[in-house]
Design a protein around this motif. Structure first.
Motif, PDB file in Angstrom:
ATOM      1  N   LEU A 170       0.731  -1.139   0.089  1.00  0.00           N
ATOM      2  CA  LEU A 170      -0.050   0.037   0.059  1.00  0.00           C
ATOM      3  C   LEU A 170       0.882   1.225   0.034  1.00  0.00           C
ATOM      4  CD1 LEU A 170      -2.899  -0.942   2.404  1.00  0.00           C
ATOM      5  CD2 LEU A 170      -3.005  -0.565   0.062  1.00  0.00           C
ATOM      6  N   LEU A 171       1.855   1.310   0.772  1.00  0.00           N
ATOM      7  CA  LEU A 171       2.792   2.327   0.971  1.00  0.00           C
ATOM      8  C   LEU A 171       3.419   2.608  -0.502  1.00  0.00           C
ATOM      9  CD1 LEU A 171       4.291   2.005   4.326  1.00  0.00           C
ATOM     10  CD2 LEU A 171       2.795   3.736   3.683  1.00  0.00           C
ATOM     11  N   ALA A 172       3.913   1.579  -1.056  1.00  0.00           N
ATOM     12  CA  ALA A 172       4.708   1.544  -2.230  1.00  0.00           C
ATOM     13  C   ALA A 172       3.854   2.109  -3.583  1.00  0.00           C
ATOM     14  CB  ALA A 172       5.379   0.261  -2.913  1.00  0.00           C
ATOM     15  N   SER A 173       2.613   1.783  -3.601  1.00  0.00           N
ATOM     16  CA  SER A 173       1.598   2.140  -4.690  1.00  0.00           C
ATOM     17  C   SER A 173       1.263   3.680  -4.523  1.00  0.00           C
ATOM     18  CB  SER A 173       0.397   1.320  -4.505  1.00  0.00           C
ATOM     19  OG  SER A 173      -0.332   1.538  -3.269  1.00  0.00           O
ATOM     20  N   ALA A 174       1.390   4.186  -3.310  1.00  0.00           N
ATOM     21  CA  ALA A 174       1.242   5.613  -2.975  1.00  0.00           C
ATOM     22  C   ALA A 174       2.317   6.425  -3.287  1.00  0.00           C
ATOM     23  CB  ALA A 174       0.738   5.840  -1.658  1.00  0.00           C
ATOM     24  N   LEU A 175       3.467   6.085  -3.674  1.00  0.00           N
ATOM     25  CA  LEU A 175       4.788   6.947  -3.918  1.00  0.00           C
ATOM     26  C   LEU A 175       4.322   7.542  -5.308  1.00  0.00           C
ATOM     27  CD1 LEU A 175       7.503   4.329  -2.970  1.00  0.00           C
ATOM     28  CD2 LEU A 175       6.654   6.293  -1.888  1.00  0.00           C
ATOM     29  N   PRO A 176       4.863   8.680  -5.268  1.00  0.00           N
ATOM     30  CA  PRO A 176       4.516   9.377  -6.757  1.00  0.00           C
ATOM     31  C   PRO A 176       5.692   8.625  -7.653  1.00  0.00           C
ATOM     32  CG  PRO A 176       6.296  10.584  -5.149  1.00  0.00           C
ATOM     33  CD  PRO A 176       5.527   9.423  -4.488  1.00  0.00           C
ATOM     34  N   SER A 177       5.240   8.797  -8.882  1.00  0.00           N
ATOM     35  CA  SER A 177       5.856   8.106  -9.969  1.00  0.00           C
ATOM     36  C   SER A 177       6.985   8.876 -10.528  1.00  0.00           C
ATOM     37  CB  SER A 177       4.868   7.771 -11.210  1.00  0.00           C
ATOM     38  OG  SER A 177       4.274   9.058 -11.854  1.00  0.00           O
ATOM     39  N   ILE A 178       7.957   8.061 -10.984  1.00  0.00           N
ATOM     40  CA  ILE A 178       9.320   8.991 -11.494  1.00  0.00           C
ATOM     41  C   ILE A 178       9.190   8.939 -13.253  1.00  0.00           C
ATOM     42  CG2 ILE A 178      11.726   8.648 -11.895  1.00  0.00           C
ATOM     43  CD1 ILE A 178      11.751   7.450  -8.943  1.00  0.00           C
ATOM     44  N   GLN A 179       9.385  10.056 -13.398  1.00  0.00           N
ATOM     45  CA  GLN A 179       9.251   9.953 -15.082  1.00  0.00           C
ATOM     46  C   GLN A 179      10.564  10.344 -15.494  1.00  0.00           C
ATOM     47  OE1 GLN A 179       5.750  12.423 -16.398  1.00  0.00           O
ATOM     48  NE2 GLN A 179       4.314  11.066 -15.497  1.00  0.00           N
ATOM     49  N   LYS A 180      11.131   9.671 -16.470  1.00  0.00           N
ATOM     50  CA  LYS A 180      12.148  10.010 -17.118  1.00  0.00           C
ATOM     51  C   LYS A 180      12.033  10.011 -18.466  1.00  0.00           C
ATOM     52  CE  LYS A 180      15.266   7.429 -13.988  1.00  0.00           C
ATOM     53  NZ  LYS A 180      16.506   6.396 -13.930  1.00  0.00           N
ATOM     54  N   SER A 181      12.778  11.279 -19.095  1.00  0.00           N
ATOM     55  CA  SER A 181      12.568  11.384 -20.756  1.00  0.00           C
ATOM     56  C   SER A 181      13.980  10.457 -21.155  1.00  0.00           C
ATOM     57  CB  SER A 181      12.646  12.833 -21.083  1.00  0.00           C
ATOM     58  OG  SER A 181      13.869  13.471 -20.465  1.00  0.00           O
ATOM     59  N   VAL A 182      13.949   9.750 -22.212  1.00  0.00           N
ATOM     60  CA  VAL A 182      14.583   8.902 -22.774  1.00  0.00           C
ATOM     61  C   VAL A 182      15.157   9.629 -24.211  1.00  0.00           C
ATOM     62  CG1 VAL A 182      15.317   6.624 -23.741  1.00  0.00           C
ATOM     63  CG2 VAL A 182      13.883   7.036 -21.807  1.00  0.00           C
TER      64      VAL A 182
END
Length: 70
Positions: free
Chosen positions: A58-70
């Motif tokens: 549950l805690l892991a799913s609440a973390l903000p996503s990390i977006q990287k540009s390739v």
């Protein structure tokens, strides 16, 4: 029979399906089997408490996503 005050004996536990069901019903469970794999399954499913692991997911799913540009 009151599950919270009773012990369930699974003399031939194998995959521990019956033992896990008895645990869900609230019984204290004693499981036995000749095969080493059954011991590993019993330790995994019967001895470990499940709630701490649910909280981690549950805690892991609440973390903000990390977006990287390739």
């Amino acid at each position: 029979m009151v599950p919270a005050k009773s012990t369930f004996l699974d003399a031939f536990s194998g995959s521990t399906v019956v033992s896990r069901y008895a645990k869900q019903l609230g019984f204290a469970v004693t499981a036995n089997d000749w095969e080493p794999y059954a011991e590993a399954l019993a330790q995994c499913f019967l001895e470990l408490r499940q709630r701490p692991f649910r909280n981690v997911f549950l805690l892991a799913s609440a973390l903000p996503s990390i977006q990287k540009s390739v």
